[in-house]
Design a protein around this motif. Structure first.
Motif: not given
Length: 352
Positions: A204-233
């Motif tokens: 975003g304009d004021y916050f950003r978070a490094d990308a988390v890589h996820v490989d989705v290989t099958g059904p019935a999968q729920t991948h939990e992804v937690t992003l920790e935004p940091e303030p931008t310049d």
């Protein structure tokens, strides 16, 4: 009649009789090309051939394995629309994951192979193998048969009631970016196509978070992804601007203790003229997280106060010019594009 005439007539008659004897019988009009009977027979032949081909086509072309193969190739081609068209009931929210989400994928399936197919009435299970991110994955699909097209050709679709999702949590934001596509995260887990790799981040304009890589290989999968935004310049610059505006506003107050400010000048003497303030040094802004809050780290600032006093004991009048140095900190509040600060001093929050 002369003998020559009789002879010529005799020969002509013989020639005519000979033609009728050795020539082909004339075709019946009802079997001529284009006649109704000919067209009817041709149509019946086509119907018989088509009916005979239906079982072969249902096995070779309109089969569960073929549906899975088409789906995997659609994903590999980054054609999300074609892939979604092979599912039984895609959710409308899936439209946020368009071709762009697959085109930006770190990895898509390669070397697609059908390994096994089991059909049980109107349901089927297909096992396939594909290479994703340099690793061979075994993929299992459940399919259901829909009413046949024109009552002849099978229609198999992949069941989507048990589908992989990304459960994304982002502090302070209702959206995230999945392979560069902005998706809502406040409506619950986001369904995605598989097999595919995804980079989940936030920018975003004021916050950003490094990308988390996820490989989705099958059904019935729920991948939990937690992003920790940091303030931008950009946010640091906005806070710096807010801090400067705050101090400039404090300096405009012609009092010894400016209201809502983290500095002041104390004296027991009589003040003979309105004090004036000048900002000499603005604090260097550095942002940090403090629990669930975003704060400006304590930094030193300096202002000069000028006034004229009279000593209450000696009655001596004199000019004052004194530099006031102090440590400033503040809580940072971001509301959309608006940034404001709430200064604090000695554990006490001042009005912002």
């Amino acid at each position: 009649m002369t003998d020559r005439a009789r002879t010529r007539g005799s020969r002509t008659g013989a020639r005519a009789r000979g033609n009728r004897t050795v020539g082909r019988p004339a075709a019946s009009p009802e079997w001529l090309p284009g006649s109704p009977r000919t067209l009817l027979v041709a149509a019946l032949v086509l119907v018989v051939l088509a009916a005979a081909s239906v079982p072969v086509l249902n096995i070779a072309v309109y089969s569960p394995a073929r549906t899975v193969e088409q789906y995997l190739h659609a994903v590999a081609d980054a054609d999300a629309g074609r892939a979604l068209g092979l599912l039984d009931a895609p959710n409308a929210q899936w439209r946020t994951l368009t071709d762009e989400a697959l085109q930006n994928a770190p990895s898509l399936p390669q070397d697609i192979r059908i390994a096994h197919t089991e059909v049980d009435g109107d349901t089927a299970t297909v096992t396939a193998r594909a290479n994703l991110a340099n690793s061979t994955q075994e993929l299992t699909f459940d399919l259901v048969r829909l009413p046949a097209t024109w009552g002849l050709w099978n229609r198999w679709v992949i069941r989507a009631d048990d589908w992989p999702h990304l459960d994304i949590a982002v502090d302070g934001s209702g959206t995230a970016e999945v392979n560069g596509v902005t998706v809502p995260v406040t409506d619950g887990p986001v369904p995605v196509l598989f097999p595919a790799s995804y980079n989940v981040g936030f920018s975003g304009d004021y916050f950003r978070a490094d990308a988390v890589h996820v490989d989705v290989t099958g059904p019935a999968q729920t991948h939990e992804v937690t992003l920790e935004p940091e303030p931008t310049d950009a946010l640091r610059d906005a806070v710096d601007e807010a801090v400067r505006a705050h101090l400039d506003g404090c300096a405009e107050q012609k009092v010894l203790m400016p209201t809502g400010c983290t500095f002041g000048y104390e004296t027991e003497n009589e003040i003979l003229e309105d004090p004036t303030w000048t900002v000499e040094e603005y604090p260097a802004v550095t942002l940090e997280e403090s629990g669930s809050d975003l704060r400006m780290k304590p930094a030193e600032a300096a202002l000069t106060v000028r006034t004229r006093e009279r000593d209450i004991v000696t009655a001596h009048a004199f000019d004052i010019e004194e530099e006031i140095r102090f440590s400033m900190t503040a809580t940072v509040l971001v509301d959309g594009t608006a940034v404001r600060i709430v200064p604090s001093q000695a554990g006490k929050t001042l009005a912002g």
